[in-house]
Design a protein around this motif. Structure first.
Motif, PDB file in Angstrom:
ATOM      1  N   ARG A 197       0.838  -1.205   0.000  1.00 37.99           N
ATOM      2  CA  ARG A 197       0.000   0.000   0.000  1.00 37.99           C
ATOM      3  C   ARG A 197       0.874   1.256   0.000  1.00 37.99           C
ATOM      4  N   GLU A 198       1.892   1.257   0.859  1.00 30.27           N
ATOM      5  CA  GLU A 198       2.782   2.422   0.900  1.00 30.27           C
ATOM      6  C   GLU A 198       3.489   2.608  -0.435  1.00 30.27           C
ATOM      7  N   SER A 199       3.916   1.472  -1.041  1.00 28.92           N
ATOM      8  CA  SER A 199       4.589   1.577  -2.333  1.00 28.92           C
ATOM      9  C   SER A 199       3.648   2.143  -3.397  1.00 28.92           C
ATOM     10  N   SER A 200       2.399   1.649  -3.403  1.00 32.60           N
ATOM     11  CA  SER A 200       1.426   2.162  -4.376  1.00 32.60           C
ATOM     12  C   SER A 200       1.149   3.646  -4.143  1.00 32.60           C
ATOM     13  N   ILE A 201       1.037   4.024  -2.865  1.00 32.92           N
ATOM     14  CA  ILE A 201       0.780   5.438  -2.556  1.00 32.92           C
ATOM     15  C   ILE A 201       1.935   6.297  -3.020  1.00 32.92           C
ATOM     16  N   LYS A 202       3.163   5.851  -2.725  1.00 37.57           N
ATOM     17  CA  LYS A 202       4.331   6.632  -3.136  1.00 37.57           C
ATOM     18  C   LYS A 202       4.418   6.722  -4.661  1.00 37.57           C
ATOM     19  N   THR A 203       4.132   5.581  -5.345  1.00 35.12           N
ATOM     20  CA  THR A 203       4.174   5.609  -6.809  1.00 35.12           C
ATOM     21  C   THR A 203       3.119   6.553  -7.371  1.00 35.12           C
ATOM     22  N   ALA A 204       1.895   6.452  -6.831  1.00 29.63           N
ATOM     23  CA  ALA A 204       0.830   7.347  -7.300  1.00 29.63           C
ATOM     24  C   ALA A 204       1.165   8.805  -6.995  1.00 29.63           C
ATOM     25  N   GLU A 205       1.747   9.038  -5.823  1.00 28.32           N
ATOM     26  CA  GLU A 205       2.126  10.407  -5.478  1.00 28.32           C
ATOM     27  C   GLU A 205       3.186  10.936  -6.436  1.00 28.32           C
ATOM     28  N   GLY A 206       4.154  10.062  -6.764  1.00 29.61           N
ATOM     29  CA  GLY A 206       5.171  10.490  -7.728  1.00 29.61           C
ATOM     30  C   GLY A 206       4.578  10.778  -9.098  1.00 29.61           C
ATOM     31  N   ASN A 207       3.668   9.890  -9.557  1.00 27.31           N
ATOM     32  CA  ASN A 207       3.016  10.138 -10.849  1.00 27.31           C
ATOM     33  C   ASN A 207       2.207  11.431 -10.823  1.00 27.31           C
ATOM     34  N   LYS A 208       1.524  11.657  -9.691  1.00 27.28           N
ATOM     35  CA  LYS A 208       0.723  12.878  -9.585  1.00 27.28           C
ATOM     36  C   LYS A 208       1.615  14.121  -9.643  1.00 27.28           C
ATOM     37  N   GLN A 209       2.716  14.077  -8.904  1.00 27.94           N
ATOM     38  CA  GLN A 209       3.625  15.214  -8.921  1.00 27.94           C
ATOM     39  C   GLN A 209       4.222  15.426 -10.310  1.00 27.94           C
ATOM     40  N   SER A 210       4.545  14.296 -10.986  1.00 32.56           N
ATOM     41  CA  SER A 210       5.091  14.413 -12.337  1.00 32.56           C
ATOM     42  C   SER A 210       4.077  15.050 -13.291  1.00 32.56           C
ATOM     43  N   GLN A 211       2.824  14.591 -13.195  1.00 33.94           N
ATOM     44  CA  GLN A 211       1.792  15.173 -14.056  1.00 33.94           C
ATOM     45  C   GLN A 211       1.548  16.645 -13.724  1.00 33.94           C
ATOM     46  N   ILE A 212       1.592  16.968 -12.421  1.00 36.45           N
ATOM     47  CA  ILE A 212       1.405  18.374 -12.027  1.00 36.45           C
ATOM     48  C   ILE A 212       2.517  19.235 -12.592  1.00 36.45           C
ATOM     49  N   LEU A 213       3.763  18.728 -12.483  1.00 40.70           N
ATOM     50  CA  LEU A 213       4.885  19.497 -13.012  1.00 40.70           C
ATOM     51  C   LEU A 213       4.784  19.637 -14.531  1.00 40.70           C
ATOM     52  N   ALA A 214       4.397  18.527 -15.206  1.00 42.57           N
ATOM     53  CA  ALA A 214       4.256  18.606 -16.659  1.00 42.57           C
ATOM     54  C   ALA A 214       3.152  19.588 -17.057  1.00 42.57           C
ATOM     55  N   ALA A 215       2.015  19.517 -16.321  1.00 44.45           N
ATOM     56  CA  ALA A 215       0.921  20.443 -16.635  1.00 44.45           C
ATOM     57  C   ALA A 215       1.323  21.886 -16.353  1.00 44.45           C
ATOM     58  N   GLU A 216       2.038  22.084 -15.248  1.00 46.66           N
ATOM     59  CA  GLU A 216       2.478  23.440 -14.928  1.00 46.66           C
ATOM     60  C   GLU A 216       3.451  23.954 -15.980  1.00 46.66           C
ATOM     61  N   GLY A 217       4.372  23.067 -16.414  1.00 44.83           N
ATOM     62  CA  GLY A 217       5.294  23.481 -17.470  1.00 44.83           C
ATOM     63  C   GLY A 217       4.573  23.802 -18.770  1.00 44.83           C
ATOM     64  N   ALA A 218       3.587  22.936 -19.121  1.00 42.37           N
ATOM     65  CA  ALA A 218       2.825  23.203 -20.339  1.00 42.37           C
ATOM     66  C   ALA A 218       2.043  24.517 -20.219  1.00 42.37           C
ATOM     67  N   LYS A 219       1.497  24.775 -19.015  1.00 40.94           N
ATOM     68  CA  LYS A 219       0.753  26.022 -18.821  1.00 40.94           C
ATOM     69  C   LYS A 219       1.669  27.237 -18.973  1.00 40.94           C
ATOM     70  N   GLN A 220       2.837  27.152 -18.340  1.00 42.63           N
ATOM     71  CA  GLN A 220       3.779  28.265 -18.449  1.00 42.63           C
ATOM     72  C   GLN A 220       4.247  28.451 -19.888  1.00 42.63           C
ATOM     73  N   ALA A 221       4.493  27.325 -20.580  1.00 40.16           N
ATOM     74  CA  ALA A 221       4.905  27.434 -21.981  1.00 40.16           C
ATOM     75  C   ALA A 221       3.807  28.067 -22.830  1.00 40.16           C
ATOM     76  N   ALA A 222       2.533  27.644 -22.569  1.00 38.37           N
ATOM     77  CA  ALA A 222       1.425  28.240 -23.332  1.00 38.37           C
ATOM     78  C   ALA A 222       1.289  29.726 -23.032  1.00 38.37           C
ATOM     79  N   ILE A 223       1.490  30.084 -21.731  1.00 32.81           N
ATOM     80  CA  ILE A 223       1.409  31.505 -21.370  1.00 32.81           C
ATOM     81  C   ILE A 223       2.494  32.300 -22.078  1.00 32.81           C
ATOM     82  N   LEU A 224       3.719  31.764 -22.054  1.00 28.11           N
ATOM     83  CA  LEU A 224       4.822  32.469 -22.700  1.00 28.11           C
ATOM     84  C   LEU A 224       4.608  32.549 -24.212  1.00 28.11           C
TER      85      LEU A 224
END
Length: 400
Positions: A197-224
């Motif tokens: 369970r902890e491993s799944s939570i950590k993996t999901a948390e990492g995927n979520k953070q990765s997607q958040i960072l990718a979305a934030e980067g895409a948003k900033q790129a679109a803004i620029l």
């Protein structure tokens, strides 16, 4: 005769030695001797050399005053849930009153053993197997209290009572081993599931953070990208506007120079008619001009035009004469459009681009999804205005 004397002397010496031996007793330290005189208790001595009256005083018993440890054999005890247990008991006691230990009980060790056995059966008989296995301290305290109170008149002090071992029946031991094995397997499965369970939570948390960072980067790129496109369009529009103004100003200057030259040359109607006739072929050269009609009264129309705008000279020829107080050339007021041709970079544009780049380089925190968006980023109304002079220059658009 001499033999008889020798025998008598030997008997006397032997009697004296026996009397001396019976009259002196050495009692070591940590040991007490109970002395009787003619069968009655006289005194108790310890750690000294004692003189006795021969054949009158005698040592009844020697008692060890040190703390003694006695381990009793396993005793069968029945619990409240009718299970027979074998319990080994260890008792720590010390003789404090030697004469009581000698005269109050025949054998105080056997007495302590029997009293410990009966008290143990009484205490454990009111407990279940599980309570017995988990309540050793309570059982030890109860046994010590009962034994110390009961052996006080024997001259004993019970220091501690310990249960050395508690042995349930073999069938119960097997059941307990199975239960313990099942509990260990259960804990192992729980720990394994918890780890997964902890491993799944950590993996999901990492995927979520990765997607958040990718979305934030895409948003900033679109803004620029949007900001760059907006700035590009604004600058291109400003350039087109300045170019159109320059073209219009050039045409105006050209027309002004032409008219000024025409006015300065004072043309005659014949020259105008000649120029008009030269332009007719060019006017007829258009693709949509299939039929061209020349008016018959062209001469009278030209004469009326000359009379309206020219003066007749002494020779009867109409010539245009400009007024003396009118300037031959005019110049437009370029103060309103001077900033159109300024090639220096706009500081507001540079500041907006720098702020967007700083926001794009800012790392995204793990709680970014629960926080509101930063003000000034992602909203069209919050994007800083650029091209500060464009609004004023738009309101002052030139007219040809």
């Amino acid at each position: 005769m001499e033999v008889g004397v020798i025998v008598v002397v030997a008997v006397v010496v032997l009697l004296a030695f026996v009397i001396l031996f019976r009259s002196v007793a050495l009692i070591p330290q940590a040991e007490a001797a109970v002395i009787e005189r003619l069968g009655r208790y006289t005194k108790t001595v310890s750690g000294q050399l004692t003189l006795l009256v021969p054949f009158v005083d005698r040592i009844r018993a020697r008692v060890d005053l040190r703390e003694q440890v006695v381990s009793f054999p396993p005793q069968p005890v029945i619990t409240e849930d009718n299970l027979t247990l074998s319990i080994d008991t260890v008792v720590y006691f010390q003789v404090t009153v030697p004469q009581s230990a000698v005269y109050e009980i025949n054998d105080y060790i056997i007495g302590v053993e029997q009293l410990a056995t009966t008290t143990l059966r009484n205490v454990v008989g009111g407990m279940t197997l599980e309570e017995t296995l988990t309540s050793r301290d309570s059982i030890n305290a109860q046994l010590r209290g009962v034994l110390d109170e009961a052996t006080g008149r024997w001259g004993l002090r019970v220091a501690r009572v310990e249960l050395k071992s508690i042995m349930p029946p073999p069938s119960i031991q097997e059941s307990m081993e199975k239960q313990m094995k099942a509990d260990r397997e259960k804990r192992a499965m729980i720990l394994t599931a918890e780890g997964q369970r902890e491993s799944s939570i950590k993996t999901a948390e990492g995927n979520k953070q990765s997607q958040i960072l990718a979305a934030e980067g895409a948003k900033q790129a679109a803004i620029l990208a949007a900001e760059a496109d907006r700035q590009s369009r604004i600058l291109r529009a400003q350039g087109d506007r300045a170019a159109q103004y320059l073209n219009a100003q050039g045409e105006a200057k050209s027309i002004e120079k032409v008219f000024a030259a025409i006015k300065a040359s004072r043309p005659t109607p014949e020259l105008l008619a000649y120029q008009y006739l030269q332009k007719l072929p060019e006017m007829a050269a258009g693709e949509g001009n299939s039929v061209w009609v020349v008016p018959s009264d062209f001469g009278s129309a030209l004469q009326g035009f000359a009379r309206s705008f020219a003066n007749q000279g002494d020779d009867g020829v109409f010539r245009y004469e400009p007024p003396q107080d009118t300037a031959t050339t005019t110049s437009g007021d370029d103060s309103e459009v001077d900033d159109w041709f300024d090639l220096a970079p706009d500081p507001k544009v540079a500041q907006a681009v720098a702020e967007a780049e700083a926001v794009a380089r800012t790392p995204v925190a793990p709680e970014m999804e629960s926080r509101p968006a930063k003000p000034g980023i992602g909203a069209a109304s919050d994007v800083p205005a650029v091209g500060g002079g464009s609004d004023s220059s738009d309101s002052a658009a030139p007219t040809a």
